[in-house]
Design an enzyme around this catalytic site. Sequence first.
Site, PDB file in Angstrom:
ATOM      1  N   GLY A 579       0.823  -1.204   0.000  1.00 19.36           N
ATOM      2  CA  GLY A 579       0.000   0.000   0.000  1.00 19.36           C
ATOM      3  C   GLY A 579       0.850   1.243   0.000  1.00 19.36           C
ATOM      4  O   GLY A 579       2.066   1.193   0.171  1.00 19.36           O
ATOM      5  N   GLY A 581       0.420   4.905   1.776  1.00 20.41           N
ATOM      6  CA  GLY A 581      -0.369   5.832   2.592  1.00 20.41           C
ATOM      7  C   GLY A 581       0.152   7.243   2.466  1.00 20.41           C
ATOM      8  O   GLY A 581       1.142   7.484   1.778  1.00 20.41           O
ATOM      9  N   GLY A 582      -0.503   8.172   3.116  1.00 15.15           N
ATOM     10  CA  GLY A 582      -0.062   9.561   3.105  1.00 15.15           C
ATOM     11  C   GLY A 582       1.317   9.689   3.752  1.00 15.15           C
ATOM     12  O   GLY A 582       2.093  10.584   3.446  1.00 15.15           O
ATOM     13  N   PHE A 583       1.609   8.753   4.583  1.00 16.58           N
ATOM     14  CA  PHE A 583       2.825   8.767   5.368  1.00 16.58           C
ATOM     15  C   PHE A 583       3.997   8.185   4.565  1.00 16.58           C
ATOM     16  O   PHE A 583       5.124   8.630   4.683  1.00 16.58           O
ATOM     17  CB  PHE A 583       2.525   7.924   6.616  1.00 16.58           C
ATOM     18  CG  PHE A 583       3.593   7.868   7.644  1.00 16.58           C
ATOM     19  CD1 PHE A 583       3.843   8.971   8.446  1.00 16.58           C
ATOM     20  CD2 PHE A 583       4.319   6.705   7.840  1.00 16.58           C
ATOM     21  CE1 PHE A 583       4.815   8.898   9.426  1.00 16.58           C
ATOM     22  CE2 PHE A 583       5.286   6.648   8.815  1.00 16.58           C
ATOM     23  CZ  PHE A 583       5.542   7.746   9.616  1.00 16.58           C
ATOM     24  N   GLY A 584       3.713   7.216   3.740  1.00 19.08           N
ATOM     25  CA  GLY A 584       4.764   6.576   2.954  1.00 19.08           C
ATOM     26  C   GLY A 584       4.348   5.186   2.533  1.00 19.08           C
ATOM     27  O   GLY A 584       3.190   4.789   2.731  1.00 19.08           O
ATOM     28  N   VAL A 586       3.878   1.069   2.369  1.00 21.51           N
ATOM     29  CA  VAL A 586       3.560   0.070   3.388  1.00 21.51           C
ATOM     30  C   VAL A 586       4.000  -1.288   2.854  1.00 21.51           C
ATOM     31  O   VAL A 586       3.677  -1.651   1.715  1.00 21.51           O
ATOM     32  CB  VAL A 586       2.049   0.052   3.700  1.00 21.51           C
ATOM     33  CG1 VAL A 586       1.767  -0.849   4.885  1.00 21.51           C
ATOM     34  CG2 VAL A 586       1.533   1.451   3.965  1.00 21.51           C
ATOM     35  N   LYS A 600       4.910   0.358   7.931  1.00 21.43           N
ATOM     36  CA  LYS A 600       4.647   1.642   7.282  1.00 21.43           C
ATOM     37  C   LYS A 600       5.914   2.476   7.386  1.00 21.43           C
ATOM     38  O   LYS A 600       6.321   2.855   8.477  1.00 21.43           O
ATOM     39  CB  LYS A 600       3.558   2.336   8.081  1.00 21.43           C
ATOM     40  CG  LYS A 600       2.303   2.581   7.336  1.00 21.43           C
ATOM     41  CD  LYS A 600       1.315   3.164   8.297  1.00 21.43           C
ATOM     42  CE  LYS A 600       0.383   4.091   7.611  1.00 21.43           C
ATOM     43  NZ  LYS A 600      -0.550   4.687   8.565  1.00 21.43           N
ATOM     44  N   ASP A 698      -9.379  11.481   9.180  1.00 19.83           N
ATOM     45  CA  ASP A 698      -9.328  10.966   7.812  1.00 19.83           C
ATOM     46  C   ASP A 698     -10.125   9.666   7.719  1.00 19.83           C
ATOM     47  O   ASP A 698      -9.627   8.641   7.265  1.00 19.83           O
ATOM     48  CB  ASP A 698      -7.880  10.762   7.377  1.00 19.83           C
ATOM     49  CG  ASP A 698      -7.755  10.645   5.855  1.00 19.83           C
ATOM     50  OD1 ASP A 698      -8.725  10.989   5.150  1.00 19.83           O
ATOM     51  OD2 ASP A 698      -6.699  10.213   5.380  1.00 19.83           O
TER      52      ASP A 698
END
Length: 876
Positions: A579, A581-584, A586, A600, A698
């Site tokens: 995946g 994510g907005g964070f980076g 996964v 993540k 979110d």
Amino acid sequence: MALAFFVLLLLLAPVVVVSQPGFLSIDCGLDDSYSGYTDKITGIVYVSDGPYIDSGENRRIAPNLESSWLYRQHTLRSFPSGMRNCYALPTVADTKYLVRASFAYGNYDGTNSSSLSFDLRLGPNYWDTVYTDATMNFVIEAIFVAWAGWAPVCLVNTGRGTPFMSALELRQLGDALYPLVVPGLIISTYARENMGSSDSITRYPDDRYDRYWWPMVMASSRWVNESTERTIQPDTNFAVPSPILQTAVAATVNDTALTAITWQYRSSSFMTYLHFADFQDTQIRRFDINTNENQSGPTLKSYSPSYMASSTVYTENYTSTDGNYNITLSASATSVLPPMINALEIYVRVPYESPTTLPEDFDAIMAIKIEYGVKKNWMGDPCFPTKYAWDGVKCSNTSGNTTRITSLDLTNSYLHGAISKNFTLLTALENLDLSHNNLSGSVPDSLLSLPSLRVLNVSGNQLSDNSLCKSYTGSLTFRYDYDVSTCKPSSSPPRNKAIIVVSVVVPVLVVVVLLLAYFIWREKRKRNVQPVSTHDLTTDSQFDNAPSSHEGNQKKSDNRRFTYKELEVLTNNFKKLIGQGGFGPVYYGRLEDDTEVAVKMRSESSSHGLDEFLSEVQSLTKVHHRNLVSLIGYCWEKDHLALVYEYMSHGSLFDHLRGKNDAAEALNWRTRVHVVLEAAQGLDYLHKGCNLPIVHRDVKTSNILMGQKLQAKIGDFGLSKTYLSDTQTHISATAAGTAGYMDPEYYLTGRLTESSDVYSFGVVLLEVATGMPPIVPGHGHIIQRVKQKIATGDIGSIADLQLGSAYDISSMWKVIDTAMTCTADSAAQRPTMATVVIQLKESLALEESREKDSSIRASRGSDIEAMVSTFHPLAR
Ligand SMILES: *[C@@H]1O[C@H](CO)[C@@H](O)[C@H](O)[C@H]1NC(C)=O
Ligand SMILES: *[C@@H]1O[C@H](CO)[C@@H](O)[C@H](O)[C@H]1NC(C)=O
Ligand SMILES: *[C@@H]1O[C@H](CO)[C@@H](O)[C@H](O)[C@H]1NC(C)=O
Ligand SMILES: *[C@@H]1O[C@H](CO)[C@@H](O)[C@H](O)[C@H]1NC(C)=O
Ligand SMILES: *[C@@H]1O[C@H](CO)[C@@H](O)[C@H](O)[C@H]1NC(C)=O
Ligand SMILES: *[C@@H]1O[C@H](CO)[C@@H](O)[C@H](O)[C@H]1NC(C)=O
Ligand SMILES: *[C@@H]1O[C@H](CO)[C@@H](O)[C@H](O)[C@H]1NC(C)=O
Ligand SMILES: *[C@@H]1O[C@H](CO)[C@@H](O)[C@H](O)[C@H]1NC(C)=O
Ligand SMILES: *[C@@H]1O[C@H](CO)[C@@H](O)[C@H](O)[C@H]1NC(C)=O
Ligand SMILES: *[C@@H]1O[C@H](CO)[C@@H](O)[C@H](O)[C@H]1NC(C)=O
């Protein structure tokens, strides 16, 4: 009792119109400001329905159809939202009433519907089903004994069009009338015919009770019409008006039998009244009255009607095994004159199927509703049917045909004024929560001496401070801003004060913590920290921005700290990307013990920085709930930041709804409701918080993840921010979230509250119900799209086509309704997640009992169609 009733009436109908005594005539949908009018034909005074209902919209029939309706009710009230909407008619307990509802659809919505249908209920009990179309005016009547100070008349959406009502009329009948009508029984008018007459409906003022007497439906060629000019004395039990008795039909002289009426109706039983008054001459007239020609029904031999006076023959419980009914009068051998009949009434017996709230409790809570102007879903019976039980009201187990109200939760309900003595009338009350309102004055002594009251919560009000101290006996659990045992402010100070202190301290703390964290991070980086196998995050002061007083409650978590090398090993060198994510990115990984994990990573290019990382770690170490994705550990080393979560093997709700990532299997309705219920529980937990509420910020379908057995958990707290729930002390944050899910109020004002999550969750509910994404280019936002369809009242046009018809209509409506309240424009109107959880539980229960329900509904539907295809009385 009578005085109270009078006072209530005055309160409800501020415009005092000189009305017929015992009559309440409501023209539905009439503008509230309109004081009412006198109908030209009948002289009856009609008033607006505003004081008797909380919901619905005022509408008007199509202008070209106005002339086809004899009476003046051209307006109506339509109920596009809510499964059930109820009028509350003021009644006097133990008094007999005639109630009549009229439905003139008149194509008011421009859809020219040809098959509109919905149910009517009297309180929780089934009354009748309405079938109507653009040209028909449908009238439904019943006679019943009022059981309380209010009789709710409810319209129930059965998925076949938007319910509406044109007129609602209540007529008090004398006690002597219809002696066979007892409490617990509705008799619903099936036919009431004025034999020998071709007039239009005869009603008030000819009938002082304003019953509708319809002209003969089927005149036989073997009948002769008879009439007299002379007035006939009505009797006391039925009060059939003289004009009705002055016409009759008789068998032609050659014929010795007269079949007065035949009808078909499956599985029911009838109450019938045959009215006779001989006005021809004094020669002998004698006949047998046979129901179903000697076969199943009752028979009366050698009946001779009175001369110039009314007499009535009835059957109390007339059933037929094959659904065919007929009533035949056959002349006796000694009779000189043929049989004759002046009028008849046929009623369907509808015994109460459901228990009701104890009348005294019902009246008391109605008084509370009126006194404080409580709206919520407070319509109909407070406890039954359980799926529509009033929000905040809990009832005891049913004993006999009634139940008691044992718990009343009116927290945050905008109550103001004094605490009413009306609460004292709920004598079985065990819990009363009046917290966080604007109540003033003191707590009435009578409330404190309620025999069953165990918990009374009056905190968060403006009560005079020590009003409890004088009478506190120690037998109750109080939740109060004051400590009643010492009569001093309680050790945990009142909420308002706490908030002021904390709201100043917290932002300062956050800044200090972030700075501190940064220095420590730089320090560790310099020293190139040696791997530490385990590390308790919550003991690191730099992660804890909560006031120190809360520390005691904090649950210790043992999140593992990973080295970057370990991450390389457990992800097999970041082989499987699962995946972004907005964070980076996964990655999929496996721990030594084969536990599957999702790793993540914070990418260098990530727009989110250290503070987000800290925020997420900090949120996750504090919250543990079966519906929240749990954090297993983290890595924080050199340039590497990573979070290690439990792996959710079944992907996200988004994947399932859109058929992405091989999750093509369509979720059935029960699973969908189950998934959103679990997600709602997770969010509710976040909002309630362990120390401080957490707003997710979110909420969307791709953040609802599913594990084995499709257990749902809320994931991605990357954007979570701890904040205080008080509306005055929100922490403004740069608007963050995902288009389509974002609360417009938050977007515009930057004010962050739990209700922003509630809004986003409402969008998730709509997605789950419709299977459509929040935004379809060119078709606008899902909320607008669904709103338009709700107006048609056709659930089939809203529900996901993939579901086919495999869902319970009420369950679907419940989810849609919940979604609509969640996405209300104003945050103040949105429910809490706790309320959403309750609604979804009910929706799930409805779906789970669907099989049973739908078979019941199907059989009832076909019965009534048979009835309509014969001759249900209709107004012209
Ligand atoms: C409405 O429907 C009826 C038949 O159901 C039809 O006769 C009538 O013309 C229609 N009226 C309009 C305005 O479409
Ligand atoms: C409930 O039952 C009692 C007696 O058992 C009766 O008096 C009362 O009228 C009933 N109420 C209803 C609403 O059926
Ligand atoms: C009796 O009145 C009805 C209704 O007006 C009419 O249809 C019928 O033809 C009349 N019967 C006779 C024998 O006149
Ligand atoms: C009634 O009987 C008379 C004589 O028996 C006959 O003329 C007449 O046609 C009969 N009427 C009907 C309606 O059968
Ligand atoms: C009346 O009912 C009986 C029993 O159902 C049936 O045999 C008879 O044909 C019916 N008569 C009429 C006139 O409908
Ligand atoms: C009904 O009973 C009466 C006498 O009681 C009899 O004359 C008549 O023929 C019976 N009708 C039928 C259909 O059996
Ligand atoms: C009505 O009649 C049916 C069949 O005869 C019987 O089972 C039922 O108990 C009766 N109901 C009442 C209220 O008398
Ligand atoms: C109870 O409520 C009614 C309004 O429904 C109000 O008029 C009445 O004053 C209240 N009674 C008490 C004792 O507070
Ligand atoms: C009500 O009934 C349920 C199930 O019959 C039972 O579990 C519960 O304890 C009862 N509650 C009370 C207050 O009697
Ligand atoms: C609460 O009541 C007080 C006094 O009755 C009033 O001044 C204040 O505006 C009220 N607050 C709200 C939020 O209604």
